[in-house]
Motif scaffolding. Sequence first.
Motif, short mmCIF file in Angstrom:
data_model
loop_
_atom_site.label_atom_id
_atom_site.label_comp_id
_atom_site.label_asym_id
_atom_site.label_seq_id
_atom_site.Cartn_x
_atom_site.Cartn_y
_atom_site.Cartn_z
N THR A 123 14.53 16.16 7.03
CA THR A 123 15.03 17.53 7.00
C THR A 123 14.24 18.36 5.98
OG1 THR A 123 16.65 17.07 5.29
CG2 THR A 123 17.34 16.70 7.60
N PRO A 124 14.33 19.70 6.08
CA PRO A 124 13.62 20.55 5.12
C PRO A 124 13.93 20.25 3.65
CG PRO A 124 14.31 21.86 6.99
CD PRO A 124 14.93 20.50 7.18
N PRO A 125 15.19 20.06 3.26
CA PRO A 125 15.44 19.74 1.85
C PRO A 125 14.82 18.40 1.43
CG PRO A 125 17.45 20.51 2.91
CD PRO A 125 16.45 20.27 3.99
N GLU A 126 14.82 17.43 2.34
CA GLU A 126 14.24 16.13 2.02
C GLU A 126 12.73 16.24 1.81
OE1 GLU A 126 17.56 13.56 4.58
OE2 GLU A 126 15.58 13.97 5.43
N TYR A 127 12.07 17.04 2.65
CA TYR A 127 10.62 17.22 2.48
C TYR A 127 10.33 18.02 1.21
CZ TYR A 127 5.81 18.61 3.33
OH TYR A 127 4.45 18.82 3.19
N SER A 128 11.12 19.04 0.95
CA SER A 128 10.91 19.88 -0.22
C SER A 128 11.00 19.08 -1.51
CB SER A 128 11.93 21.03 -0.25
OG SER A 128 11.74 21.89 0.85
N ALA A 129 11.82 18.03 -1.50
CA ALA A 129 11.98 17.21 -2.70
C ALA A 129 10.71 16.44 -3.05
CB ALA A 129 13.15 16.25 -2.51
N MET A 130 9.90 16.14 -2.06
CA MET A 130 8.69 15.35 -2.32
C MET A 130 7.41 16.15 -2.19
SD MET A 130 8.12 13.26 1.24
CE MET A 130 6.36 13.57 1.09
N ARG A 131 7.47 17.32 -1.59
CA ARG A 131 6.26 18.10 -1.32
C ARG A 131 5.41 18.37 -2.56
NH1 ARG A 131 5.15 23.22 2.65
NH2 ARG A 131 3.15 23.81 1.78
N PRO A 132 5.97 18.72 -3.72
CA PRO A 132 5.12 18.99 -4.88
C PRO A 132 4.22 17.82 -5.27
CG PRO A 132 7.36 19.76 -5.28
CD PRO A 132 7.40 18.95 -4.01
N LEU A 155 9.05 7.32 1.47
CA LEU A 155 8.53 6.10 2.12
C LEU A 155 8.33 6.35 3.61
CD1 LEU A 155 7.67 3.16 1.79
CD2 LEU A 155 10.04 2.50 2.27
N LEU A 156 9.26 7.04 4.24
CA LEU A 156 9.10 7.40 5.66
C LEU A 156 7.81 8.19 5.86
CD1 LEU A 156 9.81 8.16 8.61
CD2 LEU A 156 11.30 9.96 7.68
N PHE A 157 7.56 9.18 5.01
CA PHE A 157 6.38 10.03 5.13
C PHE A 157 5.11 9.20 5.00
CE2 PHE A 157 3.28 13.17 3.65
CZ PHE A 157 3.52 14.23 4.51
N ILE A 158 5.08 8.29 4.05
CA ILE A 158 3.89 7.46 3.83
C ILE A 158 3.67 6.50 4.99
CG2 ILE A 158 2.90 5.64 2.38
CD1 ILE A 158 4.30 6.96 -0.01
N ALA A 163 0.82 -1.21 0.00
CA ALA A 163 0.00 0.00 0.00
C ALA A 163 0.85 1.26 0.00
CB ALA A 163 -0.93 0.00 1.22
N GLN A 164 2.17 1.13 0.00
CA GLN A 164 3.05 2.29 -0.03
C GLN A 164 3.48 2.52 -1.48
OE1 GLN A 164 3.89 -0.46 2.23
NE2 GLN A 164 2.32 0.55 3.46
N GLN A 165 2.99 3.58 -2.08
CA GLN A 165 3.26 3.86 -3.48
C GLN A 165 3.81 5.28 -3.63
OE1 GLN A 165 2.89 1.50 -5.83
NE2 GLN A 165 2.04 0.02 -4.35
N PRO A 166 5.11 5.46 -3.39
CA PRO A 166 5.70 6.80 -3.52
C PRO A 166 5.49 7.38 -4.92
CG PRO A 166 7.21 5.31 -2.41
CD PRO A 166 6.09 4.46 -2.93
N LEU A 167 5.26 8.67 -4.96
CA LEU A 167 5.03 9.35 -6.24
C LEU A 167 6.29 10.04 -6.75
CD1 LEU A 167 1.53 10.95 -5.53
CD2 LEU A 167 2.05 8.82 -6.74
N SER A 168 7.24 10.29 -5.87
CA SER A 168 8.47 10.96 -6.26
C SER A 168 9.62 9.96 -6.29
CB SER A 168 8.79 12.08 -5.27
OG SER A 168 9.23 11.53 -4.03
#
Length: 279
Positions: free
Chosen positions: A106-115, A46-49, A35-40
């Motif tokens: 970290t902020p750069p890690e989140y920014s990479a997937m946020r869009p 994967l951590l976020f999901i 059920a974990q399907q990363p879009l980026s």
Amino acid sequence: MSETERIVAEEGAQLDFSRDMSYGDYLHLDEILNAQQPLSQSHDELLFIVQHQTSELWMKLLLHELEAAIDCVRRDELSPAFKMLARVTRIMEQLVSAWTVLSTMTPPEYSAMRPYLANSSGFQSAQYRCIEFALGNKNAAMLKPHAHKPDLYARVETAWRSPSIYDETLKLMARRGLNVPASHLERDWTQPYQADAGVEAAWLEVYRDPEHHWELYQLGEKLTDLEDAFRLWRFRHVTTVERIIGLKRGTGGTGGVSYLRKMLEVVLFPEIWQLRTDL
């Protein structure tokens, strides 16, 4: 035969599950783990999901216990309600811990997937909204994010229209002979709870003579434990969000940290906290 195989054989462990139900079958692990399907392409998505999916699973159990506890209070069955509310508090502690894991992003890690998140946000969690409503934080506007799914909307609306755990507690206190104001026994349950001096007076009677009102005293402390844990969850939430995105707006359209800080000010069971000053 290896030493491990020998030990397994001696223990009589079953190894062939071609016909019987296995651990994975029982837990539907194929469905859960797929059920974990990363879009980026981000390693950290994967951590976020997983953090959010596991939180939703804990919230499912929390609602199961909280709704049952409310029903027990409604039926004057406090012993099982105490166990359920204690479990709710422990589940809330698990939810608090989940933010600790997410805070490693970290902020750069989140920014990479946020869009890739578009407008999706935990703010839209139907289960979380049901928890808020069951605890008494009613807000009709919070129904709107679920209008596109009739089944979810119906569930959230039911929680919005139903008495909260605190509403049912006050009705129980009245049944036990305490002078709870009529305005707080029959009211529009869709409205946010308003603190009342008469309600606090009833709680003070309980806390000034706990032996005589032992079950209500214990219920008051269970509710205190629950709100204590919920406050910690909210605090860890806002701290983690600020650590990762600063003061940017949330993906769901809220002010982000500014919105979450306002939620820190919400008191669910105000008279139980106020009585500590007035005892």
